[in-house]
Write a protein that holds these residues in place. Sequence first.
Motif, PDB file in Angstrom:
ATOM      1  N   LEU A 159     -11.351 -14.501 -22.054  1.00  0.00           N
ATOM      2  CA  LEU A 159     -11.758 -14.609 -23.455  1.00  0.00           C
ATOM      3  C   LEU A 159     -11.367 -13.365 -24.247  1.00  0.00           C
ATOM      4  O   LEU A 159     -10.988 -13.463 -25.422  1.00  0.00           O
ATOM      5  CB  LEU A 159     -13.271 -14.832 -23.537  1.00  0.00           C
ATOM      6  N   VAL A 160     -11.461 -12.193 -23.645  1.00  0.00           N
ATOM      7  CA  VAL A 160     -11.055 -10.975 -24.349  1.00  0.00           C
ATOM      8  C   VAL A 160      -9.559 -11.002 -24.650  1.00  0.00           C
ATOM      9  O   VAL A 160      -9.114 -10.615 -25.741  1.00  0.00           O
ATOM     10  CB  VAL A 160     -11.437  -9.733 -23.525  1.00  0.00           C
ATOM     11  N   ARG A 161      -8.753 -11.475 -23.713  1.00  0.00           N
ATOM     12  CA  ARG A 161      -7.308 -11.551 -23.943  1.00  0.00           C
ATOM     13  C   ARG A 161      -6.959 -12.599 -24.998  1.00  0.00           C
ATOM     14  O   ARG A 161      -6.068 -12.398 -25.814  1.00  0.00           O
ATOM     15  CB  ARG A 161      -6.597 -11.864 -22.618  1.00  0.00           C
ATOM     16  N   GLN A 162      -7.670 -13.721 -24.995  1.00  0.00           N
ATOM     17  CA  GLN A 162      -7.435 -14.722 -26.025  1.00  0.00           C
ATOM     18  C   GLN A 162      -7.776 -14.178 -27.409  1.00  0.00           C
ATOM     19  O   GLN A 162      -7.022 -14.368 -28.371  1.00  0.00           O
ATOM     20  CB  GLN A 162      -8.275 -15.967 -25.735  1.00  0.00           C
ATOM     21  N   THR A 163      -8.906 -13.497 -27.519  1.00  0.00           N
ATOM     22  CA  THR A 163      -9.315 -12.944 -28.807  1.00  0.00           C
ATOM     23  C   THR A 163      -8.379 -11.832 -29.253  1.00  0.00           C
ATOM     24  O   THR A 163      -8.157 -11.637 -30.449  1.00  0.00           O
ATOM     25  CB  THR A 163     -10.755 -12.422 -28.715  1.00  0.00           C
ATOM     26  N   TYR A 164      -7.798 -11.106 -28.309  1.00  0.00           N
ATOM     27  CA  TYR A 164      -6.812 -10.092 -28.672  1.00  0.00           C
ATOM     28  C   TYR A 164      -5.569 -10.731 -29.288  1.00  0.00           C
ATOM     29  O   TYR A 164      -5.018 -10.232 -30.279  1.00  0.00           O
ATOM     30  CB  TYR A 164      -6.440  -9.274 -27.440  1.00  0.00           C
ATOM     31  N   LEU A 165      -5.106 -11.835 -28.718  1.00  0.00           N
ATOM     32  CA  LEU A 165      -3.978 -12.545 -29.317  1.00  0.00           C
ATOM     33  C   LEU A 165      -4.345 -13.112 -30.686  1.00  0.00           C
ATOM     34  O   LEU A 165      -3.496 -13.234 -31.564  1.00  0.00           O
ATOM     35  CB  LEU A 165      -3.520 -13.683 -28.404  1.00  0.00           C
ATOM     36  N   ARG A 174     -12.910  -7.088 -27.876  1.00  0.00           N
ATOM     37  CA  ARG A 174     -14.018  -6.791 -26.964  1.00  0.00           C
ATOM     38  C   ARG A 174     -15.359  -7.011 -27.655  1.00  0.00           C
ATOM     39  O   ARG A 174     -16.275  -7.637 -27.091  1.00  0.00           O
ATOM     40  CB  ARG A 174     -13.910  -5.348 -26.487  1.00  0.00           C
ATOM     41  N   GLU A 175     -15.483  -6.525 -28.880  1.00  0.00           N
ATOM     42  CA  GLU A 175     -16.749  -6.673 -29.598  1.00  0.00           C
ATOM     43  C   GLU A 175     -17.066  -8.139 -29.882  1.00  0.00           C
ATOM     44  O   GLU A 175     -18.229  -8.558 -29.805  1.00  0.00           O
ATOM     45  CB  GLU A 175     -16.677  -5.888 -30.907  1.00  0.00           C
ATOM     46  N   SER A 176     -16.051  -8.937 -30.213  1.00  0.00           N
ATOM     47  CA  SER A 176     -16.288 -10.353 -30.527  1.00  0.00           C
ATOM     48  C   SER A 176     -16.804 -11.098 -29.299  1.00  0.00           C
ATOM     49  O   SER A 176     -17.743 -11.908 -29.401  1.00  0.00           O
ATOM     50  CB  SER A 176     -14.999 -10.991 -31.040  1.00  0.00           C
ATOM     51  N   VAL A 177     -16.208 -10.845 -28.149  1.00  0.00           N
ATOM     52  CA  VAL A 177     -16.647 -11.534 -26.933  1.00  0.00           C
ATOM     53  C   VAL A 177     -18.053 -11.093 -26.545  1.00  0.00           C
ATOM     54  O   VAL A 177     -18.897 -11.916 -26.163  1.00  0.00           O
ATOM     55  CB  VAL A 177     -15.640 -11.289 -25.799  1.00  0.00           C
ATOM     56  N   GLU A 178     -18.343  -9.808 -26.640  1.00  0.00           N
ATOM     57  CA  GLU A 178     -19.684  -9.340 -26.311  1.00  0.00           C
ATOM     58  C   GLU A 178     -20.721  -9.912 -27.263  1.00  0.00           C
ATOM     59  O   GLU A 178     -21.819 -10.315 -26.844  1.00  0.00           O
ATOM     60  CB  GLU A 178     -19.717  -7.810 -26.335  1.00  0.00           C
ATOM     61  N   ARG A 179     -20.398  -9.968 -28.569  1.00  0.00           N
ATOM     62  CA  ARG A 179     -21.332 -10.544 -29.524  1.00  0.00           C
ATOM     63  C   ARG A 179     -21.538 -12.034 -29.253  1.00  0.00           C
ATOM     64  O   ARG A 179     -22.658 -12.554 -29.397  1.00  0.00           O
ATOM     65  CB  ARG A 179     -20.808 -10.331 -30.937  1.00  0.00           C
ATOM     66  N   ALA A 180     -20.473 -12.734 -28.851  1.00  0.00           N
ATOM     67  CA  ALA A 180     -20.604 -14.156 -28.532  1.00  0.00           C
ATOM     68  C   ALA A 180     -21.504 -14.362 -27.321  1.00  0.00           C
ATOM     69  O   ALA A 180     -22.339 -15.280 -27.301  1.00  0.00           O
ATOM     70  CB  ALA A 180     -19.225 -14.768 -28.294  1.00  0.00           C
ATOM     71  N   PHE A 181     -21.376 -13.521 -26.296  1.00  0.00           N
ATOM     72  CA  PHE A 181     -22.237 -13.655 -25.122  1.00  0.00           C
ATOM     73  C   PHE A 181     -23.672 -13.249 -25.450  1.00  0.00           C
ATOM     74  O   PHE A 181     -24.616 -13.785 -24.859  1.00  0.00           O
ATOM     75  CB  PHE A 181     -21.689 -12.814 -23.969  1.00  0.00           C
TER      76      PHE A 181
END
Length: 405
Positions: A159-165, A174-181
């Motif tokens: 998910l972090v790699r997808q959000t980076y793309l 990184r922040e988006s995935v952590e906030r989503a979790f």
Amino acid sequence: MTRSPGTPLPPPKARRRLREAASLTQAQLADRMGVTRATVRTWESGRTTPRGRRREAYAELLKTLAEEEPAAAEPEAQAESGAQPAPVPVVVAVRTGPGSPAEAADSLVLPAKALSAEEWREGEPEREPTPDPKAEPKPVALTPAQAFDALYEFGTPALVRQTYLLTGRRELARESVERAFQTAWENWPEVARDRDPVGWVRAVAYEYALSPWQRFRPRNRHPEPPPADPGDRTLLNTLIRLPPRHRRTLLLYDGVGLDLPETAAETEASTPATANRLLNARRAMADRLPELADPEVLHRRLAEVASNERLRAAKPPTVRVGSERRARFWTRAAIAFTAALIGTTALALRTAPTHYEPPVSPGETVRGVPPKVAPGALSDEELELRQKLRDQMQDGPERLTPRLE
């Protein structure tokens, strides 16, 4: 901190399938529920769920549609009789060897494992050193925290790699995935029963990463170092130049590997609109990079660009503690705001007048009454005359006496 679930609802994909099987449009369903069409789209994409009486009415409507559909009659009967539901593909396992999280971190696609809903709620299946193919997996009673940690460790790398793309920014990804979790931990009873928990988290992470408010943050105003490889840098720049909706559609379809209806549901768009966005995004990528006209090549290149970046994320306990801390902060803020509002209202009631005081009417001119006469200030001539009279003698030979002639 977790919240108790309300009336059970089918998964988002099943909601959309039941509506389409009944030949109902989103607008027709919205009219029957008394909501807008956009609200129905969010329900079917899994971003939001109804609450209260509206949730009960929506569940009753879906139950009616399921009973009318022959294909859905058998699962509904099993649910009412208490039978074990059929296994469904969800991403939960944390394995070693082939298919492990370390190997999945180098790809954009998350592998799936068929588990029943009951197994996912109670925990992942127990794995013996030499499992028997004919033996049924026995669920292990995991705590909610352990199940969340397993899902986090398994889904975070991809998910972090997808959000980076999607954004081109490492820290924002990184922040988006952590906030989503963190949001998933706040809604863990709902996420744990979802057929695609990683998809639930992915939708929240994408929404947070593509929020228009991100451009106003000082940290996001400065560009980050681009990828070292020139080919990766060109691909990432071309991808970032796409409109956000086209970029998200391309990443979900050609990067993650979702089919067109699933991509349409996650992006809250119709299937024809999603197909048009995908074609436009592919055309724009092919115009800049002709070698990416083949979808298979595009998928491989997206995975390579994402795997070349060393992206880190926090540990699962840190995310859970941050979620609980944020929930406590907003709870205390709501309590403080409510207390301030109550205090202001009490002060207003204490200082307000207890009886009616009519306002003083403006003055009016009364006719027929002469104005009050009062001596005014003397002029210069009058002052000179008064001084002259005071200086002269009032009697004496000098004063002439008038006489008759």
